[in-house]
Write a protein that holds these residues in place. Structure first.
Motif, PDB file in Angstrom:
ATOM      1  N   UNK A  32      56.044  67.581  11.738  1.00 17.69           N
ATOM      2  CA  UNK A  32      56.765  68.839  11.960  1.00 17.69           C
ATOM      3  C   UNK A  32      57.184  69.049  13.416  1.00 17.69           C
ATOM      4  N   UNK A  33      56.465  68.465  14.357  1.00 17.92           N
ATOM      5  CA  UNK A  33      56.749  68.710  15.770  1.00 17.92           C
ATOM      6  C   UNK A  33      58.015  67.975  16.204  1.00 17.92           C
ATOM      7  N   UNK A  34      58.963  68.709  16.792  1.00 12.61           N
ATOM      8  CA  UNK A  34      60.219  68.124  17.249  1.00 12.61           C
ATOM      9  C   UNK A  34      60.239  68.003  18.764  1.00 12.61           C
ATOM     10  N   UNK A  35      61.066  67.061  19.257  1.00  9.16           N
ATOM     11  CA  UNK A  35      61.244  66.853  20.694  1.00  9.16           C
ATOM     12  C   UNK A  35      62.728  66.902  21.024  1.00  9.16           C
ATOM     13  N   UNK A  36      63.029  67.112  22.274  1.00  9.16           N
ATOM     14  CA  UNK A  36      64.420  67.150  22.702  1.00  9.16           C
ATOM     15  C   UNK A  36      65.027  65.758  22.598  1.00  9.16           C
ATOM     16  N   UNK A  37      66.228  65.679  22.065  1.00 10.50           N
ATOM     17  CA  UNK A  37      66.906  64.398  21.908  1.00 10.50           C
ATOM     18  C   UNK A  37      67.550  63.978  23.224  1.00 10.50           C
ATOM     19  N   UNK A  38      67.245  62.763  23.673  1.00  7.66           N
ATOM     20  CA  UNK A  38      67.868  62.194  24.862  1.00  7.66           C
ATOM     21  C   UNK A  38      68.242  60.755  24.568  1.00  7.66           C
ATOM     22  N   UNK A  40      66.958  58.339  25.781  1.00  9.98           N
ATOM     23  CA  UNK A  40      65.740  57.530  25.876  1.00  9.98           C
ATOM     24  C   UNK A  40      64.728  57.865  24.774  1.00  9.98           C
ATOM     25  N   UNK A  41      65.118  58.669  23.803  1.00 12.82           N
ATOM     26  CA  UNK A  41      64.204  59.030  22.717  1.00 12.82           C
ATOM     27  C   UNK A  41      63.718  57.789  21.982  1.00 12.82           C
ATOM     28  N   UNK A  42      62.421  57.717  21.726  1.00 12.22           N
ATOM     29  CA  UNK A  42      61.832  56.548  21.089  1.00 12.22           C
ATOM     30  C   UNK A  42      61.922  56.634  19.566  1.00 12.22           C
ATOM     31  N   UNK A  43      61.807  55.468  18.929  1.00 11.19           N
ATOM     32  CA  UNK A  43      61.817  55.418  17.467  1.00 11.19           C
ATOM     33  C   UNK A  43      60.667  56.260  16.921  1.00 11.19           C
ATOM     34  N   UNK A  44      60.958  57.042  15.890  1.00  7.02           N
ATOM     35  CA  UNK A  44      59.946  57.885  15.286  1.00  7.02           C
ATOM     36  C   UNK A  44      59.961  59.314  15.800  1.00  7.02           C
ATOM     37  N   UNK A  45      60.754  59.569  16.862  1.00  6.33           N
ATOM     38  CA  UNK A  45      60.838  60.924  17.414  1.00  6.33           C
ATOM     39  C   UNK A  45      61.604  61.834  16.450  1.00  6.33           C
ATOM     40  N   UNK A  46      61.010  62.962  16.106  1.00  3.92           N
ATOM     41  CA  UNK A  46      61.676  63.945  15.258  1.00  3.92           C
ATOM     42  C   UNK A  46      62.396  64.927  16.174  1.00  3.92           C
ATOM     43  N   UNK A  47      63.696  65.092  15.967  1.00  2.00           N
ATOM     44  CA  UNK A  47      64.479  65.948  16.854  1.00  2.00           C
ATOM     45  C   UNK A  47      65.365  66.900  16.049  1.00  2.00           C
ATOM     46  N   UNK A 114      66.458  65.333  12.291  1.00  2.00           N
ATOM     47  CA  UNK A 114      66.342  63.940  11.886  1.00  2.00           C
ATOM     48  C   UNK A 114      65.375  63.171  12.758  1.00  2.00           C
ATOM     49  N   UNK A 115      65.150  61.928  12.377  1.00  2.00           N
ATOM     50  CA  UNK A 115      64.200  61.065  13.077  1.00  2.00           C
ATOM     51  C   UNK A 115      64.950  59.905  13.719  1.00  2.00           C
ATOM     52  N   UNK A 116      64.601  59.607  14.962  1.00  2.00           N
ATOM     53  CA  UNK A 116      65.230  58.492  15.670  1.00  2.00           C
ATOM     54  C   UNK A 116      64.749  57.180  15.058  1.00  2.00           C
ATOM     55  N   UNK A 143      73.733  51.059  20.525  1.00  2.00           N
ATOM     56  CA  UNK A 143      73.641  49.967  19.557  1.00  2.00           C
ATOM     57  C   UNK A 143      72.185  49.678  19.202  1.00  2.00           C
ATOM     58  N   UNK A 144      71.292  50.499  19.716  1.00  2.00           N
ATOM     59  CA  UNK A 144      69.862  50.316  19.472  1.00  2.00           C
ATOM     60  C   UNK A 144      69.305  51.359  18.508  1.00  2.00           C
ATOM     61  N   UNK A 145      69.674  52.641  18.715  1.00  2.00           N
ATOM     62  CA  UNK A 145      69.071  53.734  17.952  1.00  2.00           C
ATOM     63  C   UNK A 145      70.107  54.610  17.264  1.00  2.00           C
ATOM     64  N   UNK A 146      69.659  55.341  16.261  1.00  2.00           N
ATOM     65  CA  UNK A 146      70.471  56.351  15.600  1.00  2.00           C
ATOM     66  C   UNK A 146      69.541  57.446  15.088  1.00  2.00           C
ATOM     67  N   UNK A 147      70.105  58.538  14.608  1.00  2.00           N
ATOM     68  CA  UNK A 147      69.300  59.633  14.061  1.00  2.00           C
ATOM     69  C   UNK A 147      69.459  59.651  12.546  1.00  2.00           C
ATOM     70  N   UNK A 148      68.352  59.599  11.846  1.00  2.00           N
ATOM     71  CA  UNK A 148      68.350  59.538  10.379  1.00  2.00           C
ATOM     72  C   UNK A 148      68.069  60.923   9.802  1.00  2.00           C
ATOM     73  N   UNK A 149      69.100  61.528   9.195  1.00  2.00           N
ATOM     74  CA  UNK A 149      68.922  62.840   8.561  1.00  2.00           C
ATOM     75  C   UNK A 149      68.184  62.727   7.235  1.00  2.00           C
ATOM     76  N   UNK A 150      68.166  61.528   6.657  1.00  2.00           N
ATOM     77  CA  UNK A 150      67.514  61.304   5.365  1.00  2.00           C
ATOM     78  C   UNK A 150      66.149  60.644   5.548  1.00  2.00           C
ATOM     79  N   UNK A 151      65.496  60.911   6.676  1.00  2.00           N
ATOM     80  CA  UNK A 151      64.240  60.229   6.975  1.00  2.00           C
ATOM     81  C   UNK A 151      63.158  60.507   5.931  1.00  2.00           C
ATOM     82  N   UNK A 152      63.177  61.694   5.324  1.00  2.00           N
ATOM     83  CA  UNK A 152      62.154  62.026   4.331  1.00  2.00           C
ATOM     84  C   UNK A 152      62.258  61.113   3.108  1.00  2.00           C
TER      85      UNK A 152
END
Length: 207
Positions: A32-38, A40-47, A114-116, A143-152
């Motif tokens: 449930x805890x979200x972080x600010x999207x940047x 440099x956001x790491x994989x698994x970060x919920x934003x 979503x989740x990075x 080309x490394x990361x994206x945000x997944x809105x369907x992470x659930x």
């Protein structure tokens, strides 16, 4: 003796994979805890962030065993209200139709949760073509990361994977015991059955 040892190794491997599927599935669904999207956001970060504009720029089809279709991922180039650099968001076409007009402008306030995630190596090659297409707009996406809105959905599939593995392991062991512990044919059938289940579960988790 070798037959019994091989079966024990397979069962332990199945139990380990099943445990991983259950633990990661539950932890992902309860996050449930979200972080600010940047950038440099790491994989698994919920934003969570607001979007002003979005347009589909890429889709990625998933197949298992080279010919079994698992579905298609749709990626959208979005710009945010807080000036985060343009990025790719994976979401369903229905999400886009509901929240954006024909020009890609948001219908009111559109909040993305979503989740990075990291792109697979094969996907990274496809994203390079996306950057070449949008280069004329003087923008580029990671080309490394994206945000997944369907992470659930991913985590739900992992829990379903655990059910698949458990049922398959039970069927394989029962079959092996019924036909005969010393039967090489039974051992081979049980082994193949369980390997196919693992491959299927991996395919489910990639979608």
């Amino acid at each position: 003796m070798k037959v019994k040892f091989g079966l024990v190794v397979l069962v332990l491997g199945f139990l380990g994979w099943m445990a991983w599927s259950v633990v990661t599935g539950i932890s992902g669904l309860t996050k449930t805890e979200t972080e600010e999207l940047t950038r440099y956001s790491k994989e698994g970060t919920l934003c969570e962030f607001n979007v002003e504009y979005a347009i589909e720029v890429h889709n990625l089809k998933h197949v298992m065993f080279l010919f079994i279709p698992l579905g298609t991922d749709h990626f959208y180039l979005v710009t945010t209200e807080d000036s985060v650099e343009p990025l790719l968001v994976k979401a369903s076409p229905s999400w886009y139709d509901k929240n954006f007009n024909s020009l890609g402008l948001a219908r009111g306030t559109v909040t993305i949760r979503g989740e990075v995630r990291e792109f697979y190596s094969q996907s990274k090659k496809s994203i390079r073509t996306v950057n070449s297409k949008i280069a004329e707009l003087n923008v580029s996406v990671s080309e490394e990361n994206y945000v997944d809105c369907d992470y659930r959905t991913t985590y739900i599939l992992r829990l379903l994977t655990a059910v698949l593995l458990l049922s398959t392991a039970v069927v394989a062991v029962v079959t092996f015991m019924r036909v005969g512990q010393m039967s090489k044919a039974a051992a081979s059938a049980a082994t193949i059955y369980m390997i196919v289940a693992v491959l299927a579960s991996i395919g489910m988790n990639l979608y």
